[in-house]
Design a protein around this motif. Structure first.
Motif, PDB file in Angstrom:
ATOM      1  N   SER A 248     -16.696   8.283  -0.512  1.00  0.00           N
ATOM      2  CA  SER A 248     -15.236   8.467  -0.379  1.00  0.00           C
ATOM      3  C   SER A 248     -14.417   7.328   0.057  1.00  0.00           C
ATOM      4  O   SER A 248     -14.779   6.260   0.348  1.00  0.00           O
ATOM      5  CB  SER A 248     -14.958   9.830   0.381  1.00  0.00           C
ATOM      6  OG  SER A 248     -15.205   9.267   1.974  1.00  0.00           O
ATOM      7  N   ARG A 249     -13.209   7.703  -0.168  1.00  0.00           N
ATOM      8  CA  ARG A 249     -11.925   6.614   0.003  1.00  0.00           C
ATOM      9  C   ARG A 249     -11.727   6.114   1.276  1.00  0.00           C
ATOM     10  O   ARG A 249     -11.540   7.107   1.962  1.00  0.00           O
ATOM     11  CB  ARG A 249     -10.692   6.543  -0.860  1.00  0.00           C
ATOM     12  CG  ARG A 249      -9.925   5.542  -0.413  1.00  0.00           C
ATOM     13  CD  ARG A 249      -8.423   5.738  -1.167  1.00  0.00           C
ATOM     14  NE  ARG A 249      -7.747   4.521  -1.015  1.00  0.00           N
ATOM     15  CZ  ARG A 249      -7.593   3.824  -1.915  1.00  0.00           C
ATOM     16  NH1 ARG A 249      -8.156   3.524  -2.907  1.00  0.00           N
ATOM     17  NH2 ARG A 249      -6.474   2.714  -1.660  1.00  0.00           N
ATOM     18  N   PRO A 250     -12.104   4.884   1.924  1.00  0.00           N
ATOM     19  CA  PRO A 250     -11.948   4.767   3.287  1.00  0.00           C
ATOM     20  C   PRO A 250     -10.296   4.616   3.905  1.00  0.00           C
ATOM     21  O   PRO A 250      -9.636   3.691   3.045  1.00  0.00           O
ATOM     22  CB  PRO A 250     -12.784   3.626   3.585  1.00  0.00           C
ATOM     23  CG  PRO A 250     -12.630   2.749   2.398  1.00  0.00           C
ATOM     24  CD  PRO A 250     -12.709   3.612   1.418  1.00  0.00           C
ATOM     25  N   PHE A 251      -9.928   5.496   4.456  1.00  0.00           N
ATOM     26  CA  PHE A 251      -8.375   5.500   4.983  1.00  0.00           C
ATOM     27  C   PHE A 251      -8.416   4.915   6.380  1.00  0.00           C
ATOM     28  O   PHE A 251      -9.075   5.337   7.478  1.00  0.00           O
ATOM     29  CB  PHE A 251      -8.045   6.794   4.952  1.00  0.00           C
ATOM     30  CG  PHE A 251      -7.586   7.471   3.476  1.00  0.00           C
ATOM     31  CD1 PHE A 251      -6.660   6.964   2.772  1.00  0.00           C
ATOM     32  CD2 PHE A 251      -8.460   8.203   2.882  1.00  0.00           C
ATOM     33  CE1 PHE A 251      -6.376   7.485   1.542  1.00  0.00           C
ATOM     34  CE2 PHE A 251      -8.141   8.564   1.582  1.00  0.00           C
ATOM     35  CZ  PHE A 251      -7.037   8.339   1.002  1.00  0.00           C
ATOM     36  N   ASN A 252      -7.605   3.891   6.411  1.00  0.00           N
ATOM     37  CA  ASN A 252      -7.584   3.008   7.778  1.00  0.00           C
ATOM     38  C   ASN A 252      -6.271   3.801   8.459  1.00  0.00           C
ATOM     39  O   ASN A 252      -6.211   3.667   9.823  1.00  0.00           O
ATOM     40  CB  ASN A 252      -7.259   1.577   7.607  1.00  0.00           C
ATOM     41  CG  ASN A 252      -8.531   0.884   7.305  1.00  0.00           C
ATOM     42  OD1 ASN A 252      -9.668   1.345   7.632  1.00  0.00           O
ATOM     43  ND2 ASN A 252      -8.351   0.103   6.255  1.00  0.00           N
ATOM     44  N   GLU A 253      -5.310   4.508   7.753  1.00  0.00           N
ATOM     45  CA  GLU A 253      -4.125   5.048   8.333  1.00  0.00           C
ATOM     46  C   GLU A 253      -4.577   6.546   8.601  1.00  0.00           C
ATOM     47  O   GLU A 253      -4.875   6.995   7.738  1.00  0.00           O
ATOM     48  CB  GLU A 253      -3.097   5.006   7.403  1.00  0.00           C
ATOM     49  CG  GLU A 253      -2.404   3.653   7.136  1.00  0.00           C
ATOM     50  CD  GLU A 253      -1.811   3.320   8.169  1.00  0.00           C
ATOM     51  OE1 GLU A 253      -1.277   3.756   9.213  1.00  0.00           O
ATOM     52  OE2 GLU A 253      -1.539   1.989   8.556  1.00  0.00           O
ATOM     53  N   PRO A 254      -4.545   6.750   9.807  1.00  0.00           N
ATOM     54  CA  PRO A 254      -5.093   8.189  10.217  1.00  0.00           C
ATOM     55  C   PRO A 254      -3.907   9.249   9.562  1.00  0.00           C
ATOM     56  O   PRO A 254      -4.651  10.318   8.989  1.00  0.00           O
ATOM     57  CB  PRO A 254      -4.755   8.363  11.711  1.00  0.00           C
ATOM     58  CG  PRO A 254      -4.825   6.937  12.243  1.00  0.00           C
ATOM     59  CD  PRO A 254      -4.498   6.269  11.233  1.00  0.00           C
ATOM     60  N   LEU A 255      -2.931   8.990   9.389  1.00  0.00           N
ATOM     61  CA  LEU A 255      -1.985   9.965   8.664  1.00  0.00           C
ATOM     62  C   LEU A 255      -2.459  10.120   7.168  1.00  0.00           C
ATOM     63  O   LEU A 255      -2.339  11.225   6.869  1.00  0.00           O
ATOM     64  CB  LEU A 255      -0.537   9.646   8.685  1.00  0.00           C
ATOM     65  CG  LEU A 255       0.756  10.402   8.218  1.00  0.00           C
ATOM     66  CD1 LEU A 255       0.633  11.924   8.947  1.00  0.00           C
ATOM     67  CD2 LEU A 255       2.049  10.020   8.405  1.00  0.00           C
ATOM     68  N   ALA A 256      -2.881   9.174   6.562  1.00  0.00           N
ATOM     69  CA  ALA A 256      -2.930   9.168   5.066  1.00  0.00           C
ATOM     70  C   ALA A 256      -4.676  10.039   5.077  1.00  0.00           C
ATOM     71  O   ALA A 256      -4.626  10.904   3.970  1.00  0.00           O
ATOM     72  CB  ALA A 256      -3.315   7.809   4.559  1.00  0.00           C
TER      73      ALA A 256
ATOM     74  N   ARG B  73      -9.553  -1.714  11.656  1.00  0.00           N
ATOM     75  CA  ARG B  73      -9.159  -0.901  12.961  1.00  0.00           C
ATOM     76  C   ARG B  73     -10.124  -0.209  13.531  1.00  0.00           C
ATOM     77  O   ARG B  73     -11.133  -0.049  12.777  1.00  0.00           O
ATOM     78  CB  ARG B  73      -7.972   0.059  12.630  1.00  0.00           C
ATOM     79  CG  ARG B  73      -6.352  -0.738  11.988  1.00  0.00           C
ATOM     80  CD  ARG B  73      -5.158   0.417  12.103  1.00  0.00           C
ATOM     81  NE  ARG B  73      -4.028  -0.273  11.527  1.00  0.00           N
ATOM     82  CZ  ARG B  73      -3.725  -0.424  10.230  1.00  0.00           C
ATOM     83  NH1 ARG B  73      -4.609  -0.461   9.367  1.00  0.00           N
ATOM     84  NH2 ARG B  73      -2.727  -1.222  10.107  1.00  0.00           N
ATOM     85  N   GLY B  74      -9.831   0.534  14.428  1.00  0.00           N
ATOM     86  CA  GLY B  74     -10.682   1.569  15.297  1.00  0.00           C
ATOM     87  C   GLY B  74     -11.797   1.153  15.718  1.00  0.00           C
ATOM     88  O   GLY B  74     -12.369  -0.065  16.188  1.00  0.00           O
ATOM     89  N   GLN B  75     -12.931   2.001  15.231  1.00  0.00           N
ATOM     90  CA  GLN B  75     -14.385   1.783  15.595  1.00  0.00           C
ATOM     91  C   GLN B  75     -14.884   0.328  15.219  1.00  0.00           C
ATOM     92  O   GLN B  75     -15.606  -0.340  15.833  1.00  0.00           O
ATOM     93  CB  GLN B  75     -15.271   2.688  14.909  1.00  0.00           C
ATOM     94  CG  GLN B  75     -16.636   2.739  15.415  1.00  0.00           C
ATOM     95  CD  GLN B  75     -17.333   3.732  15.007  1.00  0.00           C
ATOM     96  OE1 GLN B  75     -16.896   4.675  14.520  1.00  0.00           O
ATOM     97  NE2 GLN B  75     -18.758   3.729  15.393  1.00  0.00           N
TER      98      GLN B  75
END
Length: 884
Positions: free
Chosen positions: A432-440, A628-630
């Protein structure tokens, strides 16, 4: 039969080995004599067999009537029985005949074999002894006897050499049997074939056309095939028989292997037209005109059989078309941008025409109503070597609702005959496409919910409403908030399949816009342009269309690279980019020019292969996306562990040098026998470990400037006590190393064997220090340092592999293709962050090479260990080793 008592007469009675040897020689001699009796009467038998085979191979039995064939068969059988009569006189030779043959053929005088059975005329002690000696000497000659080969003397029985006649006739008949008119040995036992009279006025033109996908040329049947061997042809070949001439319509029959006859019908366009005869015309004229029209008979050959027409016969052996084989060449994997990359191998006897990957979900709900069909994944097969080929295909399926779900992938290959082959299934999570933006990511999840099952639209609406509960806190951009509200309205008003698909597409565009802005739109246009060009190459589109699609691809590529460059300007740069993996604009332009030139020159296969390679490169292209994130947390934690390991290495190096200095001073005191120089020495207080087991040696630098060390005024006992106090520092370093290994395990990394070896060496060095023995402690500390360096190299390798495995993502603000090794775009090594563990990728001059420096230090320690006589030289060497 000779009795056992007879076998033991003469020298045989006291020479058992000689008795066994003579028995073997006699057996061979009797066999030779038997074959000499057998071969002369065997010649008539072989002659009769040779005459029968010659008559069969010359075709005599198939060319004569049945009554004559039977008479000839009876005659040959009678001659064969008569030739067996001389065998009645055969008998097994006697022992005396074998002994006589051995003596005669070996030219032995005094009968050495038979003398063993004789007895002396005068039975006196001297006579018996003399006779026994004579028997022994004669028996020794028997060991060299040779029976030789049989000598049947056939010439005496055939003085005119008539035996050569059947031999020559047999060889000639065998050569003739290989021709189309040759006979068979079974002809005498079966009735002669029916004599079919062929009409010389009828002309037969017959040929077999293999399927076009086999690449084989047509086979023309021009010879009389009555005795011809079966013709091997591919399955599904077309048989065409054109009959012309003659007065009547010729019948064309295909006789199957089981004897069933099948009439081959005439093609509709070659049938003679039936014209209505007028009353003034004679009705008998129609059949004559019909016979003069050429007729074409056609059929598909799918099994073995024979074609029979106008007295001619052709046998066919159909070669079956095997089903294709396809398999995974390694496991499917995910590319950098989320595309699914599958490597495969295909094999088929005539080439695979089409192959695709069948992707189905592992868990299915039979009552669900998915909005989209299953994803299509066509495999790129090289056309030139489609019989046994390997290939790699990369397709971006991140837009499909199944992305991120567990799926079962099965490769399916299809040949031109319609046969299919399947590979064993493989289960994995569809990339799947990785989304760095949580809203996206949340918007993409809404779309996936109702796209997999349209009945779950209320759930998707609830998710959208949950995102807009506190927009001022969760949605910083007003544009994103307005997009979510418009999407919510569309979701509530969507009715019908088309409206639902438009809504799903709208949500996907919103998610991509939140994530990448205009970059995602440019990437989609580029992917569409690549797919359009691939389809055109696959269907052999004209050059004008290829040129138009190439221009569209160039424009889409330019737009994508422009958007990517704008994004990279605002992205931070990381120092671990590999210059060899930089993808430049001129490289892309060169590849597209080559694709266009290959397509124009007619080499569409090579153009399609290069386009597939371009798609793979773009799928693995790393766009500048901030981490971002983890992932950032993991990198930060890994950096902390690297810094901690660097501190352990530095402290262990200092401790080893301190141990070596104290040990050398202790040895010097013991050799010189100096008296105690004082009990209160400041070094004892200075070397006491702190709370964390670290040495308190801040004053050493200042004292070293004065030209001497505090330990220079310590007694031997004080030096020994100082060595013992170093154990606490060594144990503290071992404890820190254990905590480091535990932290690495919690991060999912496996500590290398170097760390375990280093901890064991540290424990051993601590025990030696506790006993005041400096030299063994220094050796253990040196081995611990080497093991620590090896463990550090293993840890760095694991971290690099883990970084490459995280979706292949490269550095921020760079465009590359993975496998970073810490170099700048010009190929120069970057300055590393944290401690340097001696990575072999950075090559430095030999003068300052780490290994060379280590050898120099070892030489200095060795010279200092030899206790130089000059005090100045000794202090100079100690200062060289005092690395602050």
């Amino acid at each position: 039969m000779t009795s056992p008592s007879r076998q033991k007469k003469g020298a045989f009675a006291f020479r058992p080995s000689l008795a066994r040897l003579v028995t073997t020689k006699r057996l061979l001699a009797r066999i030779v004599l038997f074959f000499e009796q057998l071969l002369p009467p065997l010649m008539p038998v072989l002659s009769v067999i040779a005459f029968y085979l010659s008559a069969s191979w010359f075709g005599l039995f198939r060319s004569v009537p049945d009554w004559l064939r039977i008479l000839l068969l009876i005659a040959f059988a009678g001659a064969f029985l008569v030739s067996l009569l001389p065998f009645r006189t055969l008998r097994w030779p006697r022992i005396a005949e074998a002994d006589r043959m051995l003596e005669e053929r070996n030219g032995l005088p005094h009968q050495p074999v038979t003398v063993q059975e004789d007895e002396p005329a005068f039975d006196t002690p001297f006579g018996r002894a003399l006779w026994r000696e004579h028997q022994t000497r004669m028996a020794e000659k028997i060991a060299a006897l040779d029976a030789g080969l049989p000598r049947p003397d056939i010439a005496a029985h055939d003085r005119f050499a008539l035996r050569a006649v059947p031999a020559l006739l047999l060889v000639t008949a065998f050569g003739y049997s290989l021709s189309i008119n040759g006979g068979s040995i079974r002809d005498a036992l079966q009735a002669a074939p029916e004599q079919v009279v062929s009409d010389p006025a009828v002309r037969i033109d017959a040929w077999v056309t293999p399927p076009s996908y086999t690449g084989r040329a047509p086979i023309y049947l021009t010879a009389d095939g009555s005795e011809q061997a079966p013709i091997g042809i591919p399955q599904f070949s077309g048989l065409t028989v054109r009959v012309s001439g003659g007065k009547t319509a010729e019948k064309v029959v295909f006789r199957k292997a089981n004897g069933e006859a099948q009439d081959i019908s005439v093609q509709a366009d070659t049938k003679p037209q039936q014209t209505a005869a007028s009353g003034s015309e004679q009705p008998t004229a129609a059949p004559a005109s019909q016979a003069l029209v050429a007729q074409t008979h056609m059929m598909k050959l799918q099994e073995n059989g024979a074609l029979e027409v106008n007295g001619r016969r052709w046998s066919f052996e159909v070669l079956p078309d095997k089903a294709p084989e396809i398999a995974f060449d390694g496991l499917p994997k995910r590319s950098v941008n989320g595309a699914l990359e599958i490597a495969f191998t295909v094999k088929d006897d005539y080439g695979v025409q089409e192959a695709h990957a069948e992707i189905v979900p592992v868990e299915t709900d039979p009552t669900a109503t998915p909005l989209y069909p299953l994803p299509e994944y066509r495999l790129d097969i090289p056309r030139r070597n489609a019989r046994d080929a390997k290939g790699v295909t990369s397709r971006n399926l991140t837009e499909h609702p199944l992305a991120g779900k567990r799926v079962r992938i099965t490769l399916v290959a299809k040949d031109a005959a319609g046969q299919t082959g399947r590979s064993p299934p493989y289960e994995m999570a569809l990339p799947s496409r990785p989304f760095n933006e949580p809203l996206a990511a949340a918007v993409a999840e809404e779309r996936q919910v109702f796209a997999l099952d349209t009945r779950k639209m209320p759930q998707a609406i609830a998710l959208n409403e949950a995102l807009t509960i506190r927009p001022e806190e969760t949605i910083p951009k007003l544009t994103n908030y307005l997009l979510l509200e418009s999407a919510l309205t569309r979701m509530k008003l969507a009715r019908g399949e088309d409206a639902l698909k438009d809504t799903a597409q709208y949500l996907w565009e919103i998610a991509l816009g939140m994530e990448d802005g205009d970059l995602s739109l440019a990437e989609r246009k580029l992917r569409e342009a690549q797919q359009n060009l691939a389809d055109a190459l696959d269907r052999n589109a004209p050059d004008a269309e290829i040129k138009k699609l190439m221009d569209e691809l160039r424009k889409a590529m330019q737009d994508y690279m422009t958007e990517l460059a704008q994004r990279m300007q605002n992205a931070p740069m990381q120092p671990n980019q590999n210059a060899q993996n930089i993808l430049r604009q001129q490289d892309l332009e060169r590849m597209m020019d080559q694709i266009e030139n290959l397509a124009r020159s007619g080499n569409r296969d090579a153009a399609q292969q290069m386009l597939s390679e371009l798609q793979r490169m773009m799928n693995n292209l790393q766009a500048g996306r901030p981490q971002r994130g983890q992932q950032s947390q993991e990198n930060s934690e890994a950096r902390k562990q690297i810094d901690k390991l660097g501190e352990i290495l530095r402290d262990q190096q200092k401790l080893m040098e301190q141990t070596f200095r104290l040990d050398q001073q202790l040895r010097d005191r013991m050799q010189r026998g100096e008296p105690d120089m004082g009990e209160n020495d400041p070094l004892l207080d200075e070397m006491n470990p702190g709370e964390n087991g670290e040495p308190q040696d801040q004053q050493q630098g200042q004292q070293g400037k004065e030209g001497q060390q505090p330990s220079d005024q310590m007694t031997a006992e004080q030096l020994r006590e100082a060595l013992k106090q170093l154990r606490a520092q060594q144990d503290a370093l071992g404890k820190q190393l254990g905590e480091l290994q535990k932290s690495l395990g919690e991060m999912g990394m496996k500590p290398g064997p170097g760390f375990g070896q280093a901890q064991r060496e540290m424990e051993g060095a601590g025990r030696e220090l506790g006993q005041g023995r400096g030299q063994p402690a220094v050796e253990g500390q040196g081995r611990a340092l080497e093991a620590l360096r090896q463990g550090a190299r293993d840890m760095m390798n694991q971290m690099m592999q883990a970084q490459q495995g995280q979706q292949g993502q490269g550095p921020n603000g760079q465009v590359g293709q993975g496998d970073q090794n810490g170099r700048d775009p010009l190929g120069r090594p970057r300055r590393t962050q944290g401690p340097d563990f001696g990575d072999n990728s950075v090559k430095v001059p030999d003068e300052i090479d780490v290994q060379r420096a280590r050898e120099i230090l070892d030489a200095i320690r060795e010279k200092l260990g030899n206790n130089p006589p000059q005090e100045m030289e000794r202090r100079y060497l100690e200062r060289l080793l005092d690395i602050q």
